[in-house]
Scaffold this motif. Structure first.
Motif, PDB file in Angstrom:
ATOM      1  N   ARG A  38       0.834  -1.202   0.000  1.00 26.60           N
ATOM      2  CA  ARG A  38       0.000   0.000   0.000  1.00 26.60           C
ATOM      3  C   ARG A  38       0.867   1.250   0.000  1.00 26.60           C
ATOM      4  O   ARG A  38       1.931   1.276   0.602  1.00 26.60           O
ATOM      5  N   ASN A  39       0.366   2.288  -0.683  1.00 24.66           N
ATOM      6  CA  ASN A  39       0.980   3.603  -0.623  1.00 24.66           C
ATOM      7  C   ASN A  39       0.091   4.472   0.263  1.00 24.66           C
ATOM      8  O   ASN A  39      -1.088   4.689  -0.056  1.00 24.66           O
ATOM      9  N   LYS A  40       0.622   4.949   1.393  1.00 27.85           N
ATOM     10  CA  LYS A  40      -0.181   5.697   2.362  1.00 27.85           C
ATOM     11  C   LYS A  40      -0.731   7.001   1.783  1.00 27.85           C
ATOM     12  O   LYS A  40      -1.861   7.367   2.081  1.00 27.85           O
ATOM     13  N   GLU A  41       0.056   7.681   0.961  1.00 29.58           N
ATOM     14  CA  GLU A  41      -0.361   8.984   0.445  1.00 29.58           C
ATOM     15  C   GLU A  41      -1.513   8.876  -0.552  1.00 29.58           C
ATOM     16  O   GLU A  41      -2.436   9.672  -0.542  1.00 29.58           O
ATOM     17  N   GLY A  43      -3.334   5.910  -1.232  1.00 27.40           N
ATOM     18  CA  GLY A  43      -4.300   4.861  -0.915  1.00 27.40           C
ATOM     19  C   GLY A  43      -4.270   3.711  -1.907  1.00 27.40           C
ATOM     20  O   GLY A  43      -5.026   2.752  -1.777  1.00 27.40           O
ATOM     21  N   GLU A  45      -3.281   0.302  -3.723  1.00 22.59           N
ATOM     22  CA  GLU A  45      -2.871  -0.993  -3.186  1.00 22.59           C
ATOM     23  C   GLU A  45      -2.672  -1.999  -4.312  1.00 22.59           C
ATOM     24  O   GLU A  45      -3.326  -1.920  -5.352  1.00 22.59           O
ATOM     25  N   LYS A 111       9.418  -3.183   0.335  1.00 25.07           N
ATOM     26  CA  LYS A 111       8.959  -2.108  -0.540  1.00 25.07           C
ATOM     27  C   LYS A 111       9.076  -2.517  -2.005  1.00 25.07           C
ATOM     28  O   LYS A 111      10.018  -3.192  -2.388  1.00 25.07           O
ATOM     29  N   THR A 126       4.461  -0.102   0.338  1.00 24.77           N
ATOM     30  CA  THR A 126       5.062  -0.838   1.448  1.00 24.77           C
ATOM     31  C   THR A 126       4.185  -2.023   1.816  1.00 24.77           C
ATOM     32  O   THR A 126       2.967  -1.894   1.892  1.00 24.77           O
ATOM     33  N   ARG A 128       2.204  -4.559   3.852  1.00 24.51           N
ATOM     34  CA  ARG A 128       1.487  -4.529   5.131  1.00 24.51           C
ATOM     35  C   ARG A 128       1.809  -5.799   5.888  1.00 24.51           C
ATOM     36  O   ARG A 128       1.703  -6.894   5.352  1.00 24.51           O
TER      37      ARG A 128
END
Length: 131
Positions: A38-41, A43, A45, A111, A126, A128
């Protein structure tokens, strides 16, 4: 005596550089690749399944690409080193003129990333670890 000392120094330097080079060329363990990234910025996936399939949601695969949902098959292409190996995504149901496959680069440390060849853009995802 001077020749013996410089010979030992040269051998020690050569051995040290071999150890450093071996550390830089760690290979990706394909068994560790499956999972949810997932990329946090953004969203975005992607899930790499152990059966060689993947699903992606709200994911951009290029600097100027809009986020999209897609799925298909994945395979790790081992070029011998971590920096050269990549995950090839073969995207299902793409029409004529559409991109049907993209590279996803393993970065190590859980990553993976889509990136442009010149490195001007990169989307890092990254893995999970929680279930």
């Amino acid at each position: 005596m001077g020749k013996l000392t410089s010979g030992r120094w040269f051998a020690a330097a050569l051995a040290a550089s071999a150890v450093l080079a071996a550390g830089c060329t760690a290979q990706v363990d394909v068994e560790d690749l499956p999972g949810l990234y997932r990329n946090k910025e953004t969203g975005g996936e992607i899930t790499l399944d152990s059966d060689g399939t993947f699903t992606a949601t709200h994911l951009s695969t290029g600097e100027h690409a809009d986020p999209d949902d897609f799925h298909g098959k994945w395979d790790f292409v081992d070029n011998g080193t971590l920096s050269d190996g990549f995950v090839y995504l073969d995207i299902d149901e793409r029409g004529i003129g559409e991109v049907s496959g993209v590279h996803l680069y393993a970065r190590g440390g859980g990553k993976i990333a889509f990136s442009t060849p010149d490195g001007s853009w990169s989307l890092v995802l990254t893995k999970r670890t929680e279930t």
